[in-house]
Design a protein around this motif. Sequence first.
Motif, PDB file in Angstrom:
ATOM      1  N   GLY A  81      -1.893  -1.894   3.427  1.00 20.66           N
ATOM      2  CA  GLY A  81      -3.168  -1.960   2.757  1.00 20.66           C
ATOM      3  C   GLY A  81      -3.472  -0.848   1.775  1.00 20.66           C
ATOM      4  N   ARG A  82      -2.514   0.044   1.539  1.00 23.34           N
ATOM      5  CA  ARG A  82      -2.783   1.178   0.655  1.00 23.34           C
ATOM      6  C   ARG A  82      -2.594   0.854  -0.820  1.00 23.34           C
ATOM      7  N   ALA A  83      -2.115  -0.349  -1.121  1.00 25.45           N
ATOM      8  CA  ALA A  83      -1.985  -0.820  -2.502  1.00 25.45           C
ATOM      9  C   ALA A  83      -1.860  -2.338  -2.446  1.00 25.45           C
ATOM     10  N   PRO A  84      -2.226  -3.039  -3.512  1.00 25.32           N
ATOM     11  CA  PRO A  84      -2.038  -4.490  -3.521  1.00 25.32           C
ATOM     12  C   PRO A  84      -0.555  -4.859  -3.511  1.00 25.32           C
TER      13      PRO A  84
ATOM     14  N   ASP B 120       6.903  -8.283   5.429  1.00 24.98           N
ATOM     15  CA  ASP B 120       7.364  -6.957   5.828  1.00 24.98           C
ATOM     16  C   ASP B 120       6.937  -5.893   4.819  1.00 24.98           C
ATOM     17  N   VAL B 121       6.906  -6.266   3.541  1.00 29.30           N
ATOM     18  CA  VAL B 121       6.439  -5.324   2.529  1.00 29.30           C
ATOM     19  C   VAL B 121       4.974  -4.985   2.778  1.00 29.30           C
ATOM     20  N   ARG B 122       4.165  -5.997   3.046  1.00 30.40           N
ATOM     21  CA  ARG B 122       2.746  -5.760   3.294  1.00 30.40           C
ATOM     22  C   ARG B 122       2.531  -4.906   4.540  1.00 30.40           C
ATOM     23  N   LEU B 123       3.322  -5.135   5.579  1.00 26.08           N
ATOM     24  CA  LEU B 123       3.204  -4.311   6.783  1.00 26.08           C
ATOM     25  C   LEU B 123       3.530  -2.852   6.475  1.00 26.08           C
TER      26      LEU B 123
ATOM     27  N   MET C  68       5.216  -5.771  -5.713  1.00 26.52           N
ATOM     28  CA  MET C  68       5.410  -7.205  -5.857  1.00 26.52           C
ATOM     29  C   MET C  68       6.762  -7.605  -5.284  1.00 26.52           C
ATOM     30  N   SER C  69       6.756  -8.552  -4.352  1.00 29.59           N
ATOM     31  CA  SER C  69       7.984  -9.049  -3.727  1.00 29.59           C
ATOM     32  C   SER C  69       8.478 -10.271  -4.500  1.00 29.59           C
ATOM     33  N   ILE C  70       9.752 -10.242  -4.883  1.00 31.11           N
ATOM     34  CA  ILE C  70      10.380 -11.344  -5.616  1.00 31.11           C
ATOM     35  C   ILE C  70      11.441 -11.969  -4.713  1.00 31.11           C
ATOM     36  N   GLU C  71      11.313 -13.266  -4.439  1.00 34.12           N
ATOM     37  CA  GLU C  71      12.204 -13.909  -3.468  1.00 34.12           C
ATOM     38  C   GLU C  71      12.561 -15.327  -3.902  1.00 34.12           C
TER      39      GLU C  71
ATOM     40  N   THR D 197      -0.322 -10.936 -14.122  1.00 35.49           N
ATOM     41  CA  THR D 197      -1.492 -11.635 -13.575  1.00 35.49           C
ATOM     42  C   THR D 197      -1.929 -11.048 -12.239  1.00 35.49           C
ATOM     43  N   GLN D 198      -0.963 -10.819 -11.346  1.00 41.12           N
ATOM     44  CA  GLN D 198      -1.310 -10.423  -9.983  1.00 41.12           C
ATOM     45  C   GLN D 198      -1.563  -8.928  -9.837  1.00 41.12           C
ATOM     46  N   ILE D 199      -0.812  -8.110 -10.559  1.00 37.05           N
ATOM     47  CA  ILE D 199      -0.890  -6.659 -10.357  1.00 37.05           C
ATOM     48  C   ILE D 199      -1.674  -5.972 -11.475  1.00 37.05           C
ATOM     49  N   LEU D 200      -1.234  -6.127 -12.714  1.00 40.27           N
ATOM     50  CA  LEU D 200      -1.911  -5.413 -13.812  1.00 40.27           C
ATOM     51  C   LEU D 200      -3.338  -5.907 -14.030  1.00 40.27           C
ATOM     52  N   GLN D 201      -3.562  -7.220 -13.828  1.00 40.61           N
ATOM     53  CA  GLN D 201      -4.902  -7.767 -14.037  1.00 40.61           C
ATOM     54  C   GLN D 201      -5.710  -7.862 -12.742  1.00 40.61           C
TER      55      GLN D 201
END
Length: 355
Positions: A320-323, A313-316, A301-304, A346-350
């Motif tokens: 695709g190997r993890a959400p 850049d995190v997604r790149l 999870m990116s916090i900005e 909400t976004q990661i655990l659920q």
Amino acid sequence: MAILMKGNEAIAEAAIQAGCRLFCGYPITPSTEIPEYMAKKMKKAGGTYLQAESEVAAIYMVYGAGAAGARVMSGTSSPGFSLMQEGLSYLFAAEIPCVIADVMRGGPGLGGLGPTQADYFQLTKGGGHGDYHPIVLAPATVQEMIDLTKEAFDLADIYRNPVILAVDGILGQMMEPVEFPGTYKAKILPAKTWAADGCEGRPKNNVISYYLSSEAGEADNLRWGKKMAQMQAAEQRFAELSLDDAEYAFVAFGTSSRITETAIDMLRSEGVKVGLFRPISLWPFPVEGLQKRVPQIKGWMSIELSAGQMVQDVRLAVNGRAPVGFYGRQGGMIPEPEEIVAAFKTQILQGGVQR
């Protein structure tokens, strides 16, 4: 001995100690303490403070002084940094070392005076024209602002390249205890045989940014590309917190990373194994360090302080190997740790974010 110092003033003092002897800039909130400090201290250090009529003028004054071999610096905030983009492109092409501090504030446009990190694209994707990158360093404490400012001048000389200090407005304005270790000693740096500093006894030097031949232009771009590849290989910098046993990870820099540390404590108190990956170099982005953690991390999870820029850049890097989730605040607003925790759940655990 530790002293209490504001972030902007710490940058200015560190620059003077690193041998900066010319500061060219135009005051703009929330970076104004940098030129104020330079105006007070530079003459005593044997240097010059020069207030330009605009940020456009300031960046070309930096160009001239850097071309003569001086250690030179400017400081600004987001709208002023926008005005400097053409000059930064010229500085890269002429291979002139310099340091610029960008103390980021809200936008787009004039925006507000509150802190932001929304200059990330402009900082890391080349804000001016052409294929180029400055090195971009992002401190998270006032002490790091000192250490990375000194490091920035060395890196600028080593690579003959602009180096940017990416500082959000909170860090520029906050006060923390800091130390200035002993007498500053620069690294062994290459001689500036290229500088236009007087040619008595040697052939003259021309410090220019381009040739009109397309063949020569391509050759220069390929040579600059090799230099950028060297910087990417050697200057990826990051810090980690609580990642050794982590199953999940936040990615954040600057003030966002400090707020995220509290969110991590809150989640760990609930038994969630989460840690922090903190980029220190925004360019080159520390892809290698992040990718080493990819096999163990089930969600990122990116916090900005933006609408979501570094998250690309995190997604790149995760590929695709993890959400990869995102949470940010804009316009000078600051996220509370509780907001980060709620968004993570909400976004990661659920499972609210897809790969």
